[in-house]
Every structure is written in C-alpha cells, then in structure tokens.
Design a protein around this motif. Structure first.
Motif, PDB file in Angstrom:
ATOM      1  N   ALA A   6      31.979   8.361 121.239  1.00  0.00           N
ATOM      2  CA  ALA A   6      32.510   7.443 120.236  1.00  0.00           C
ATOM      3  C   ALA A   6      31.342   6.647 119.678  1.00  0.00           C
ATOM      4  CB  ALA A   6      33.536   6.505 120.854  1.00  0.00           C
ATOM      5  N   ILE A   7      31.225   6.591 118.360  1.00  0.00           N
ATOM      6  CA  ILE A   7      30.062   5.934 117.755  1.00  0.00           C
ATOM      7  C   ILE A   7      30.460   4.878 116.722  1.00  0.00           C
ATOM      8  CG2 ILE A   7      28.534   7.907 118.129  1.00  0.00           C
ATOM      9  CD1 ILE A   7      29.432   7.263 114.577  1.00  0.00           C
ATOM     10  N   CYS A   8      29.594   3.897 116.567  1.00  0.00           N
ATOM     11  CA  CYS A   8      29.767   2.881 115.531  1.00  0.00           C
ATOM     12  C   CYS A   8      28.388   2.491 115.025  1.00  0.00           C
ATOM     13  CB  CYS A   8      30.488   1.663 116.096  1.00  0.00           C
ATOM     14  SG  CYS A   8      30.722   0.337 114.893  1.00  0.00           S
ATOM     15  N   GLY A   9      28.073   2.875 113.785  1.00  0.00           N
ATOM     16  CA  GLY A   9      26.778   2.541 113.213  1.00  0.00           C
ATOM     17  C   GLY A   9      26.009   3.781 112.791  1.00  0.00           C
ATOM     18  N   GLU A  45      25.611   0.249 117.281  1.00  0.00           N
ATOM     19  CA  GLU A  45      24.663  -0.794 116.917  1.00  0.00           C
ATOM     20  C   GLU A  45      25.276  -2.128 117.328  1.00  0.00           C
ATOM     21  OE1 GLU A  45      22.029   0.062 113.227  1.00  0.00           O
ATOM     22  OE2 GLU A  45      24.075   0.585 112.646  1.00  0.00           O
ATOM     23  N   VAL A  46      24.484  -3.004 117.884  1.00  0.00           N
ATOM     24  CA  VAL A  46      24.988  -4.295 118.344  1.00  0.00           C
ATOM     25  C   VAL A  46      25.415  -5.144 117.152  1.00  0.00           C
ATOM     26  CG1 VAL A  46      24.443  -6.356 119.700  1.00  0.00           C
ATOM     27  CG2 VAL A  46      23.431  -4.149 120.313  1.00  0.00           C
ATOM     28  N   VAL A  47      24.617  -5.092 116.098  1.00  0.00           N
ATOM     29  CA  VAL A  47      24.861  -5.848 114.869  1.00  0.00           C
ATOM     30  C   VAL A  47      24.319  -5.025 113.706  1.00  0.00           C
ATOM     31  CG1 VAL A  47      24.185  -7.867 113.521  1.00  0.00           C
ATOM     32  CG2 VAL A  47      24.735  -8.144 115.924  1.00  0.00           C
ATOM     33  N   ARG A  48      24.995  -5.048 112.573  1.00  0.00           N
ATOM     34  CA  ARG A  48      24.432  -4.488 111.353  1.00  0.00           C
ATOM     35  C   ARG A  48      24.611  -5.533 110.240  1.00  0.00           C
ATOM     36  NH1 ARG A  48      20.799  -0.845 109.028  1.00  0.00           N
ATOM     37  NH2 ARG A  48      21.249   0.622 110.704  1.00  0.00           N
ATOM     38  N   ILE A  50      25.830   2.747 125.226  1.00  0.00           N
ATOM     39  CA  ILE A  50      24.486   2.745 124.649  1.00  0.00           C
ATOM     40  C   ILE A  50      24.446   1.780 123.472  1.00  0.00           C
ATOM     41  CG2 ILE A  50      22.662   4.132 123.630  1.00  0.00           C
ATOM     42  CD1 ILE A  50      24.005   6.621 124.745  1.00  0.00           C
ATOM     43  N   PHE A  51      23.454   0.907 123.461  1.00  0.00           N
ATOM     44  CA  PHE A  51      23.207   0.039 122.312  1.00  0.00           C
ATOM     45  C   PHE A  51      22.005   0.588 121.549  1.00  0.00           C
ATOM     46  CE2 PHE A  51      25.085  -4.124 124.238  1.00  0.00           C
ATOM     47  CZ  PHE A  51      26.362  -3.663 123.944  1.00  0.00           C
ATOM     48  N   ASP A  52      22.219   0.901 120.267  1.00  0.00           N
ATOM     49  CA  ASP A  52      21.144   1.370 119.403  1.00  0.00           C
ATOM     50  C   ASP A  52      20.474   0.154 118.772  1.00  0.00           C
ATOM     51  OD1 ASP A  52      19.478   2.397 117.495  1.00  0.00           O
ATOM     52  OD2 ASP A  52      20.955   3.740 116.591  1.00  0.00           O
ATOM     53  N   GLU A  53      19.312  -0.195 119.288  1.00  0.00           N
ATOM     54  CA  GLU A  53      18.550  -1.348 118.798  1.00  0.00           C
ATOM     55  C   GLU A  53      17.335  -0.913 117.995  1.00  0.00           C
ATOM     56  OE1 GLU A  53      18.982  -4.711 119.271  1.00  0.00           O
ATOM     57  OE2 GLU A  53      20.214  -5.005 121.065  1.00  0.00           O
TER      58      GLU A  53
END
Length: 439
Positions: A142-145, A211-214, A238-241
């Motif tokens: 599951a992904i977001c970003g 992503e934590v924040v966009r 997983i956090f994509d930073e």
C-alpha cells in the motif's frame, strides 16, 4: 521575447539524441517555459546559475530539484570530494566512508540498526521494497506519495487507470511494465486512515510505504494510526524521506511527529548535489537483504559517501534545516502579502523549505505559471510557482525576487478582471503539468 540561444539550440539537438530530451522529467524545459527555457548551465555557485550564453540567473526555483540545501558548490563538500578524486574514487577494495556514513545514519536514527546505499532515489525505493517484501513474505504494497519510476511503483497504473495521478505526477504511463504486476501496489490518500484500514483489512498487504509529508501535514493523529495499524497487522512500515529529509530536522521529518518507521530512505539533500541515497532500517528487516540479490558496481564508488559525510557535518554545524525553514517561511509570507496587495487569491502548499502556490478558482493556472516563469526570466531569475530554499538564499535575493514579482502579479490581476488576456502575453506554448510524450 527573450532568445536563450545556445541552450535552446542544444536542447533541440538533445531531443533527437535522447528520448524525452532530458534524463529527468522535472528538468524538461517544457515543464517551465517551452521554447524559451535556457535548458543548460555552465556554472553554478551559491544560488546563482550561469547559462550557456553566459547570463547569470538567480535560482528562486527548485535548486537542482531540491538537492542543494547548502547551495551550489559548497566549498567544504566540494573540497572533500576533490580530495577523494585525488586519492582515487574506485578500487577493487571497498571505501571506508560507507561504513562511517552508515554509522552516522544509525546514530541519527536510533530505532534503526543497518543501512544500504544507492545513488538515486528510485533505486533506494526499489531496494527498500525488495527488502521489505522479503522480510514480510508478502507481495502487496500500500503506497501514498511519489516513489520513483521503477516497475513496482508504476504497476499501480495497471490497476484501473491513472491511479498515481494524486501522488505528485499525473499521466505516468505503465507501458513496458508487466501487466502481471497489476494489483500488487495499491495507492491510498494521505490523511484518509479509513481508506488505508479498508485496504489492509481486505487485501494481503505486507508493506505500507508513504511520504511523511508532501503538500500538507498529518491530521487527526494520522501517522500514529498508520504506525499502530502496521504494528498490529505485522506490516513493514516504510517512510520515504528522499524529499523531506534534512529540511525541518537533522534527519527525517518523521522526528517532528514522533512516529518511527521500520525503514526509511534518504536522498536529495544528503549529498548536496552528489549522488548518494540511503535505506536505513531495523536489523530484523534489513537482514532480509541477504536473502535477495541486491548489488551494483557504482554503489561502491567513494564520492557519494564522502560528499554525504561532509554534507552532514556542514548541516550539523550551521543547523541548515533551521535556516532553510526560516527562509521558506519568509517566501511563503511574501507570496501571501503580494497576492493580497493585488487582490489575488492563492493557496500555498508544502513545508516551508519546499513551497508551492497556485491561484484559486482560476482555469488559467498553467498560463499564469508560464507567464511568471517567462517574465521573471527576463528579469534575471529562474522562477516558477515553486521555491526550494537553500542556505545560499540571502535577504538581497529574496527582496529582489519580490520586487520583480510584484509587476508580474499586477498583470495577472488585470488578466483576472478581463483587462488583459493572458494568452496574448505569452511568447510561446504553455508549460506542461505532468508526463507527456514530446514531439
């Protein structure tokens, strides 16, 4: 009209030699000012770029796509790199800097124990997914970003259309991506916990990557809810930073919210323009890398980790994340003030160091964006509706930027009330907003 000469001539040649014209979609001239963007640079220092015609331009735009928070050509970083060049960048043996850098990143992320390096954000994302899937023993993610260009990510657009359109870039074609990957990656919307919970409850999800924040931050304890869900369901989080790291904290922006992942990726800022990306994670998960083949010759070169070590040292000494956040807030405030002064309504998005704005209730946003780029270029600026802050952006640069942007906003207001027609003011085509095939 401004003739950019050598840059446009070279770009015309490039389109015949390089599919898509450039290596990076975000650097295509069509994304800024089709037919008139200078396209190439000869020198870059601080926040000043010199194009192929010798013209100096102040970069109030995306600063190397967010790579250079210490400014172009930072002396301390460059000196460390030049020392490495003199001593040798590659050999049959491994460079010790990769161990020193791994040690530093574990120190910055106390929940993590191990690190793998790559040289690009897409690579780091793919490495993280491979390791996480191996550790989870499950395929579905599951992904977001936005997480890069590789098959695993683009396969989401096989599901039912342009499923990734809400995740930074619309129109990404999955051509060339095996259709057998359909339904292995499921996008969810930021701050919509119920949507993610439903995905997890109805599908065999092994990994959540986000992503934590966009463009905006978490609401209603969103990140903690995701963390709790992942823990409860034994899912790797997983956090994509790659984009957000080292811009508001010395490390991941997750520190700001007090929620820790199982794995995280860092890129862009970590080498200040030199290629280095990192995947950090808990030992119990990272050890799964030993069960899958993940290996590349140029991940062992020396410049990347050398630059990263020097960059982190410089960041820590000057507290760069505080400087660029302060600068970004100043620019956001300036946009708002300028819009109000010209009776324009705008929306500002993004963390201060990675800001963007758009005109509300206007069907002409792309036209206005193109016009801003066109007119500011004539005034000596690389500028759009984005601003990525660096420590090299001084008060004089910001003041000059707003002094020149004021006239542009006045004209946009006249277009909004019908006194002028924006289409008549453009010297060329309107900029692109997403992925498109070039002619």
């Amino acid at each position: 009209m401004i003739n950019m000469g050598k840059g446009q001539n070279l770009y015309e040649k490039a389109k015949q030699l390089i599919p898509g014209g450039t290596m990076l979609l975000s650097k295509r001239p069509e994304m800024f000012l089709p037919d008139h963007w200078p396209s190439y640079y000869s020198e870059a220092k601080g926040c000043i770029i010199k194009d192929l015609d010798g013209r100096e331009l102040i970069d109030m735009s995306i600063m190397g796509i967010g790579t250079n928070t210490l400014g172009y050509g930072n002396e301390n970083v460059d000196n460390a790199v030049m020392d490495t060049v003199r001593k040798g960048n590659m050999s049959t043996l491994n460079c010790p800097e990769e161990v020193y850098l791994a040690e530093k990143l574990v120190e910055l992320n106390p929940w993590a124990h191990m690190v793998r390096f790559a040289r690009a954000g897409g690579e780091a994302n793919s490495i993280a997914i491979r390791i996480a899937r191996a550790a989870a023993g499950k395929d579905k993610v599951a992904i977001c970003g936005y997480h890069g260009w590789h098959d695993w990510y683009l396969s989401a657009n096989h599901n039912g259309g342009d499923d990734l359109s809400g995740h930074l870039i619309p129109g990404l074609s999955p051509k060339g991506v095996p259709k057998s990957l359909k339904d292995t990656v499921v996008p969810f919307n930021y701050n919509n916990y119920e949507e993610l919970e439903n995905i997890v409850n109805t599908q065999d999800i092994g990994v959540i990557k986000m992503e934590v924040v966009r463009n905006f931050g978490p609401e209603n304890n969103f990140l903690q809810k995701v963390r709790d869900l992942a823990t409860r369901k034994n899912i790797v989080l997983i956090f994509d930073e790659c984009t957000s790291g080292f811009r508001e904290t010395f490390g991941g922006i997750y520190k700001k919210y007090g929620v820790e992942p199982d794995m995280a990726m860092f890129g862009k800022t970590i080498g200040n323009g030199y290629a280095l990306t990192a995947v950090v994670g808990k030992k119990s998960i990272m050890e799964a890398a030993q069960t899958s083949f993940i290996s590349s010759t140029f991940w062992t070169e020396r410049i990347g980790p050398t630059a990263a070590l020097a960059t982190l040292k410089e960041m820590e000494e000057i507290r760069s994340w505080e400087i660029i956040t302060k600068t970004g807030k100043k620019v956001q405030k300036g946009w708002k003030k300028l819009a109000e002064a010209n009776n324009l309504s705008i929306s500002i998005a993004g963390i201060p160091a990675l800001s963007t704005y758009s005109f509300n209730n206007s069907e002409r946003n792309l036209y206005y964006k193109t016009y801003i780029t066109q007119e500011m270029l004539k005034k000596g600026f690389l500028a759009s509706t984005h601003f990525y802050a660096s420590v090299a952006h001084e008060e004089k640069h910001i003041n000059s930027y707003f002094d020149n942007l004021s006239d542009v906003f006045q004209t946009i207001y006249k277009c909004e009330i019908g006194e002028k027609n924006i289409e008549d003011l453009l010297d060329g085509p309107v900029c692109h907003s997403g992925f498109k095939r070039l002619n």
